[in-house]
Write an enzyme that holds these catalytic residues in place. Sequence first.
Site, PDB file in Angstrom:
ATOM      1  N   SER A  53       0.764  -1.219   0.007  1.00 17.63           N
ATOM      2  CA  SER A  53      -0.073  -0.123  -0.060  1.00 17.63           C
ATOM      3  C   SER A  53       0.785   1.200  -0.118  1.00 17.63           C
ATOM      4  O   SER A  53       1.884   1.307   0.747  1.00 17.63           O
ATOM      5  CB  SER A  53      -0.966   0.009   1.170  1.00 17.63           C
ATOM      6  N   GLY A  54       0.492   2.214  -0.911  1.00 17.32           N
ATOM      7  CA  GLY A  54       1.287   3.429  -1.069  1.00 17.32           C
ATOM      8  C   GLY A  54       2.520   3.320  -1.823  1.00 17.32           C
ATOM      9  O   GLY A  54       3.407   4.307  -1.703  1.00 17.32           O
ATOM     10  N   ASN A  62      -1.028   5.582   3.161  1.00  9.65           N
ATOM     11  CA  ASN A  62      -1.103   6.306   1.867  1.00  9.65           C
ATOM     12  C   ASN A  62      -2.303   7.254   2.088  1.00  9.65           C
ATOM     13  O   ASN A  62      -3.351   6.741   2.600  1.00  9.65           O
ATOM     14  CB  ASN A  62      -1.469   5.229   0.843  1.00  9.65           C
ATOM     15  N   GLU A  87      -0.618  -5.847   3.468  1.00  9.11           N
ATOM     16  CA  GLU A  87      -0.745  -4.923   4.638  1.00  9.11           C
ATOM     17  C   GLU A  87      -0.754  -5.578   5.906  1.00  9.11           C
ATOM     18  O   GLU A  87      -1.179  -6.369   6.142  1.00  9.11           O
ATOM     19  CB  GLU A  87      -2.345  -4.468   4.555  1.00  9.11           C
ATOM     20  N   THR A 106      -1.812   2.588  -7.824  1.00  8.45           N
ATOM     21  CA  THR A 106      -2.842   3.261  -8.335  1.00  8.45           C
ATOM     22  C   THR A 106      -2.191   4.546  -9.419  1.00  8.45           C
ATOM     23  O   THR A 106      -2.888   4.886 -10.295  1.00  8.45           O
ATOM     24  CB  THR A 106      -3.804   3.872  -7.271  1.00  8.45           C
ATOM     25  N   GLY A 120      -2.321  -3.565  -1.776  1.00  4.84           N
ATOM     26  CA  GLY A 120      -1.145  -4.425  -1.513  1.00  4.84           C
ATOM     27  C   GLY A 120      -1.074  -5.185  -0.182  1.00  4.84           C
ATOM     28  O   GLY A 120      -2.111  -4.846   0.581  1.00  4.84           O
ATOM     29  N   SER A 134      -5.293   5.931  -0.274  1.00  6.80           N
ATOM     30  CA  SER A 134      -4.958   4.470  -0.424  1.00  6.80           C
ATOM     31  C   SER A 134      -6.310   3.770  -1.097  1.00  6.80           C
ATOM     32  O   SER A 134      -7.634   4.165  -0.595  1.00  6.80           O
ATOM     33  CB  SER A 134      -4.834   3.818   0.931  1.00  6.80           C
ATOM     34  N   SER A 135      -6.347   2.890  -2.025  1.00  9.25           N
ATOM     35  CA  SER A 135      -7.469   2.397  -2.528  1.00  9.25           C
ATOM     36  C   SER A 135      -7.795   1.222  -1.725  1.00  9.25           C
ATOM     37  O   SER A 135      -7.247   0.405  -1.072  1.00  9.25           O
ATOM     38  CB  SER A 135      -7.086   1.616  -3.881  1.00  9.25           C
TER      39      SER A 135
HETATM   40  N1  LIG Z   1       5.276   7.699  -9.911  1.00 16.90           N
HETATM   41  C1  LIG Z   1       5.066   8.693  -8.964  1.00 16.90           C
HETATM   42  N2  LIG Z   1       5.576  10.052  -9.024  1.00 16.90           N
HETATM   43  C2  LIG Z   1       5.207  10.770  -7.907  1.00 16.90           C
HETATM   44  N3  LIG Z   1       4.542  10.359  -6.728  1.00 16.90           N
HETATM   45  C3  LIG Z   1       4.137   9.290  -6.487  1.00 16.90           C
HETATM   46  C4  LIG Z   1       4.232   8.388  -7.875  1.00 16.90           C
HETATM   47  N4  LIG Z   1       3.582   7.081  -7.463  1.00 16.90           N
HETATM   48  C5  LIG Z   1       2.892   7.382  -6.281  1.00 16.90           C
HETATM   49  N5  LIG Z   1       3.244   8.530  -5.619  1.00 16.90           N
HETATM   50  C6  LIG Z   1       2.925   9.043  -4.550  1.00 16.90           C
HETATM   51  O1  LIG Z   1       2.594   8.013  -3.737  1.00 16.90           O
HETATM   52  C7  LIG Z   1       1.142   8.105  -3.473  1.00 16.90           C
HETATM   53  C8  LIG Z   1       0.736   6.809  -3.022  1.00 16.90           C
HETATM   54  O2  LIG Z   1       0.503   6.318  -4.407  1.00 16.90           O
HETATM   55  P1  LIG Z   1      -0.643   5.076  -4.785  1.00 16.90           P
HETATM   56  O3  LIG Z   1      -0.405   4.958  -6.182  1.00 16.90           O
HETATM   57  O4  LIG Z   1      -1.870   5.585  -4.213  1.00 16.90           O
HETATM   58  O5  LIG Z   1      -0.264   3.986  -3.850  1.00 16.90           O
HETATM   59  P2  LIG Z   1      -0.824   2.557  -3.819  1.00 16.90           P
HETATM   60  O6  LIG Z   1      -1.933   2.406  -5.005  1.00 16.90           O
HETATM   61  O7  LIG Z   1       0.126   1.664  -4.406  1.00 16.90           O
HETATM   62  O8  LIG Z   1      -1.331   2.464  -2.592  1.00 16.90           O
HETATM   63  C9  LIG Z   1       0.473   8.968  -4.346  1.00 16.90           C
HETATM   64  O9  LIG Z   1      -0.475   9.482  -3.780  1.00 16.90           O
HETATM   65  C10 LIG Z   1       1.724   9.774  -4.733  1.00 16.90           C
HETATM   66  O10 LIG Z   1       1.569  11.076  -4.006  1.00 16.90           O
HETATM   67 MG   LIG Z   2      -3.764   2.561  -4.519  1.00 18.12          MG
END
Ligand SMILES: Nc1ncnc2c1ncn2[C@@H]1O[C@H](COP(=O)(O)OP(=O)(O)O)[C@@H](O)[C@H]1O
Ligand SMILES: [Mg+2]
Length: 1033
Positions: free
Chosen positions: A122-123, A172, A403, A127, A401, A175-176
């Site tokens: 997660s994070g 996050n 957790e 996404t 992810g 977070s989804s």
């Molecule tokens: N490629 C990236 N570039 C900049 N910031 C990112 C990137 N990927 C993720 N982040 C940062 O990390 C945070 C969490 O990403 P997210 O995709 O929501 O995580 P996950 O879906 O894996 O839980 C996003 O809100 C963003 O602030």
């Molecule tokens: Mg997500």
Amino acid sequence: IGQSLEERCNRILRDMEGSLTARDRVGIQDFVLLDAYTSESAVLDNLRKRFNENLIYTYIGTLLVSVNPYKELGIYTKKQMDIYMGVNFFELPPHIYALADNVYRTMLTETNNHFILISGESGAGKTEASKKILQFYAVSCPSTKLLDNVRDRLLLSNPVLEAFGNAKTLKNDNSSRFGKYMDIQFDHMGGAVGGHILSYLLEKSRVVHQNHGERSFHIFYQLVEGGEEDLLRWLGLERNCQCYSYLVQGECAKVSSVNDKSDWKTVRKALSVIEFSESNIESLFAIIASVLHLGNVTFVADSQGYATLNNSPEIHWLSKLLGIPAQVIQVGLTHRKIEARSEEVLSPFTVDQAVYAKDALAKAIYGRTFTWLVNELNESLANKVSDLFQKTVIGLLDIYGFEVFSVNSFEQFCINYCNEKLQQLFIQLTLKSEQEEYEMEGIEWESVPYFNNKIICDLVEAKFKGIISVLDEECLRPGEATDMTFLEKLEEKMGGHAHFVTHKLADQKTRKTLERGDFRLLHYAGEVTYKIFHLQVMRQSKNAIVKHCFPSTEPDSKKRPETVATQFKSSLVGLTEILMSKEPWYVRCMKPNEGKKPGLFDDVLVRHQVKYLGLMEHLRVRRAGFAYRRRYEIFLQRYKPLCPDTWPNWKGTAAEGVECLVKHLGYKPDEYKMGRTKIFIRHPRTLFATEDAFEVCKHELATRIQAKYKGYRVKGDYMRQRQAATKIETCWRGMKARREREKRAWAVKVIKRFIKGFMTRNQPACVDNTEYLAFVRQNYLTRLKENLPKTVVDKNTWLTPPPIMQEASQMLRKLYTRHMVRRYVQGIMTERKAQLQIKGLTSSIFKGTKENYPHSVGIPFVDTRISKYSVPVVKYDRNGFRPRFRQLIYTGSAAYLVEEAKIKQRVDVKFFLSQWNSPRVSVSTLSDNFLILHVQCEDIKQKGDLVLQCDYLFEALTKLCLVANKHNFIKVVQGSVKFDIQPGREGFVDFKSGQETMIYRAKNGHLMVVSMKLKTVWPFNSQNEQIHFLNYY
Ligand SMILES: Nc1ncnc2c1ncn2[C@@H]1O[C@H](COP(=O)(O)OP(=O)(O)O)[C@@H](O)[C@H]1O
Ligand SMILES: [Mg+2]
């Protein structure tokens, strides 16, 4: 081709070498190139180096590793997208766009389905990655008005889903809280024509409870913060999150990284673009609001300890917003419905039970609304563009992810089980299948040890023995099942399993870390301790309001109901099936630190992720094996244009074809292996060079095909033109032939008439011959006009007239002659006229009488024959100077002085004038020049007749006539001329013609004059027209 390919290869090699030399600083961009590929530290080092250079992407072959930078890197611009569009995977630095583009192009060329599995904690950026991919397709796919509409909906489905399904957690801020699998459907041209979303297990518990520092789903805060005044009033909401007990438990309603107000606007706009009806939107927010109201409902215990409702305003709002009578709500919240035989009995709740039921209701409402939302989105995304053409899909799997929290509940169990399943899938699709494939293809394989997590999956899901099975059993078992009996059951069944521990089962040391009500699973990604699940959660709610709300979707109560766990398990099985039928691509996301901080690389944390994401195994497999493999048929089909033997068709088997092809391409023996059904290529660069050559070749082929087609088209044009030409020609010829025929018919008529006219030409004028005769006349006249005699004397030149023109011809001839004469006469000078008049006189005397007359005609007469020049002079005697008249005469040779006085004989002119019956002058008829002047012999003064010869006979005699002004005194005599020698004595001159001119005294005493016979033919032609003229007179 050869050269450009070589150049390109060289460039690529240079680039690769370049990146190799730079690797001390930025690391290498593909772990496959790592020397110490078995060392976790080396992998970690490389990741760190790159992370410090803001290079967050690294490949393991075609797998993309991504490390969350937690900052904007400016690498997702339109310009970047353009750079990565249609470029070879390995040609540019690793990027999520390169992967997206590669998937897209593989899908188009191989027309098969793909999915991109995005995994990570997660994070870690899953996404975000999935959004980047979607955005890339939105820009790079073909665009039409219709497709753009689909694209917008695909893009906008994200903020809506995130508002309802994402929340701030400790890990996050966005977070989804649900799993998402999204299909993007493409038509055969690569246009995005539709989409479909599958959602997995929404973390509903978040609606009623949040850990400290966490929030509920974004939409609640968005509505309260951003909702318009009117809307809030209508929903009965305050603009203050603190008013709602469901929003305050995490004590962090406000988050700096989240702007609820602007997100609200985005969501509202997205909802209308996706074409949610206004009434649906209203209902949707009514439900969201009702959840908030429900949270504020409180119970008090009555005297018997049963829960009763304060007459709180919430019930009013609930009733209004959900459209349910307040009474029903009230009863439903405080009573349980028990079905006993055919009767329904209401049993009152205790306060605890009522609170629990209220929360369950809130979760159920929210959960089902979410499901409804996903269905609506799917309706909006459904392919309305084309059903005709074959469609291929790219699936995007963005699943929560792995957790681990301090307290892990049933939902974490599901999430981690899901990750376990996906890991299993990954193992199946890559590691295991890789080894199996090598074995199957008969290619030597150096065995790669890896941890197969199937054992953990089985622990959770196995029939009869798995945790879910036990859970089902406990939940549905009649009688009193408690949390503790469930734990005991687990211990009983799982005891001794290497990945399952409880307080009771654990050894001394582990026991300290476990509480009595906990159980621990040793997931492939790490240990997780779960609080024993409240069995109540699993039971299907029998709540009256839920039934009222969603009656049709309630499972049939007669059937054995499925627990949430089982439902989740089956949905995962479904997902696995979906994925197994597609080509996998992987994005492995990692988080560099737990603090969401940029630039911080936590070695321990990353090392842990490297391990549980299976990167080492994957790398080892990649290195041991071959970077690329393809079925012979597919490989040959794609690259056969590169070898003359295989293009356009290979006759033998596909394997032989590929062998021939790679020999031609110059693959080294260690670069590839021939399997049973596939070719294996060790290095990406080999394939890369081949692909480049193919790119070049493709263009050439296209040009060739184009040329052929153009030729074909031009030929068609030519044929059409030729046909047209032939047609025109035919028409033209036809027309000419018709004209010719008309002309001939006309000619025949004319000729016939002509012939008839000719035949009847001598008959009196009639219909048949008038035309002909007119023609004859006209023809004669025209011809005559061109053939008129040129001179007056030309008597022969006169066109013979046709019989009918006889008379006219004569008249014309006469007229024309006259005309010529007149013209001639008008042109004659005075002297000439005089001369001719003299000549005319001569003619009247001698024409037709004297033989040599014609010869004289051409010679003009002169006025004097004294040669050259004569002038009267006075001569003075030498003695006494007596003047005497003399005539000074020059001849060609001398000058003579002639005395006039010496006249030998004189004949008076009067003599010629006198009437006398004998001629005065006689000449012969022949060509001599003699003239006999008959002097009157009675005249004694006369000596006798004069016999003279004169070269200018005609001239002299004519002049004599002129002097005498008379001309009948000359006689042209035939034979001999008698003359008087002296009076009374006669002499004769005989004339005759002979061979030569002779004059002599003949024996008979006559003077014989023999003259040469001259032809009587006129010696003159038309040259001397003055002379000819004389002939007419
Ligand atoms: N490629 C990236 N570039 C900049 N910031 C990112 C990137 N990927 C993720 N982040 C940062 O990390 C945070 C969490 O990403 P997210 O995709 O929501 O995580 P996950 O879906 O894996 O839980 C996003 O809100 C963003 O602030
Ligand atoms: Mg997500």
